[in-house]
Structures are given as structure tokens and as C-alpha cells.
Design a protein around this motif. Sequence first.
Motif, PDB file in Angstrom:
ATOM      1  N   ALA A   1       4.800 -11.477  -5.937  1.00 34.12           N
ATOM      2  CA  ALA A   1       4.896 -10.071  -5.544  1.00 34.12           C
ATOM      3  C   ALA A   1       5.060  -9.182  -6.776  1.00 34.12           C
ATOM      4  O   ALA A   1       4.505  -8.075  -6.819  1.00 34.12           O
TER       5      ALA A   1
ATOM      6  N   ILE B   1       7.043  -2.416  -4.720  1.00 38.14           N
ATOM      7  CA  ILE B   1       6.860  -3.875  -4.699  1.00 38.14           C
ATOM      8  C   ILE B   1       7.584  -4.505  -5.884  1.00 38.14           C
ATOM      9  O   ILE B   1       8.241  -5.547  -5.741  1.00 38.14           O
TER      10      ILE B   1
ATOM     11  N   PRO C   1       8.521  -3.941   1.825  1.00 33.98           N
ATOM     12  CA  PRO C   1       7.134  -4.115   2.266  1.00 33.98           C
ATOM     13  C   PRO C   1       6.694  -3.145   3.351  1.00 33.98           C
ATOM     14  O   PRO C   1       5.527  -2.744   3.384  1.00 33.98           O
TER      15      PRO C   1
ATOM     16  N   THR D   1       5.874   0.034   1.625  1.00 36.57           N
ATOM     17  CA  THR D   1       4.697  -0.186   0.793  1.00 36.57           C
ATOM     18  C   THR D   1       3.419  -0.126   1.615  1.00 36.57           C
ATOM     19  O   THR D   1       2.443   0.522   1.220  1.00 36.57           O
TER      20      THR D   1
ATOM     21  N   ALA E   1       3.110  -7.026  -0.417  1.00 38.82           N
ATOM     22  CA  ALA E   1       4.031  -6.795   0.691  1.00 38.82           C
ATOM     23  C   ALA E   1       4.146  -8.038   1.562  1.00 38.82           C
ATOM     24  O   ALA E   1       5.233  -8.372   2.048  1.00 38.82           O
TER      25      ALA E   1
END
Length: 164
Positions: free
Chosen positions: A37, A59, A104, A107, A120
Motif C-alpha cells: 500500500a 494511502i 481506504p 481514498t 486501498a
Amino acid sequence: MDPFNNMPTQQQPQQEEMSWWFKWLIKGSSVVLGFLALVLGIVTTISLSASCMIAGILIICGSILVLAFEVPMCCSFIEFIRPLSQFSEGRPHWQKCGIYMIFPIVTILLCQGASSIFGALFLFGVAGLYFMLTVGKKAPLEEMRSRAYTDSKANLTTNDQLPK
């Protein structure tokens, strides 16, 4: 002890004990997903869209948080991370799951690019692992059958019990 005011707190409920290999499997998977990630967050940040840049930064922040919570030695050189990692050690699994899901969701709302979605999803993967720990083990088959039978039998109504 409460890390914020050094006062003793109420006794936390004991979490269900899990085997050492499962604990290390969760931590190892979380570290791998956190690093993936992080890389995808950097890729997302290199964008022309302001919302995708913000999503990439989120992130990156989420993956650094995962790494700080799961493997404190990854971030031991950063002074302000130490209290954060000590704070996370005693947290229940559902709290970690909730924290890991915030980044996430925001995002995906900000940027729908491939790298942001995959970044995410990696953070969702960590949250999913902790959700599985929150839910716990499944009951044995016989116990589930007996519960289903008694619950369904208790909910049945006969013709004598119909309202008049």
C-alpha cells in the motif's frame, strides 16, 4: 496504565488467545500489505489530479499507521511513533479494524485510479484480517446444528397458537 495520563485504567476484557503462528501470520501479512500500500500510495501521489494526490497521501499515512501498529521496529527511528505503537499493543481487534478502514474508504471516494484502488484494497485486506479476528472462530458443526434446530423449533407456531 493509560499512556496519556499515567493513571491506571479499568481492566480490559481478555482477548481470545490465539496461537503464536497465527499471530505472526496476521502480523506478517499486515506488514506485506502495508508495504504494498505504501508503494501504491507513492504511485498515486504522482498524479495531475489534486484529489488523487490527496488520496495517495492518505494511502501513505494509512500504510505508515499499519506498519507502526504492527511492527514497531520498522518505525523505531521516528521518536513520536514509539508511544503510538505502545498504545496500539493493548487495543482490541475491532478497534484496529475500524482504524484501518478509515483511510481506504476516504481514498476510494477521492480517487478512482487503479493504483489508488489497489492501495486501498491492500489496506482493506489488513482491516479484513482484523475483522476475522474480531468475529473469532466458528463453532463446531454439531453445535451449530443443535442451535439451528432449537432456534427453529422455538420459532414455530402451531394452529392452536394463532391469534383470534
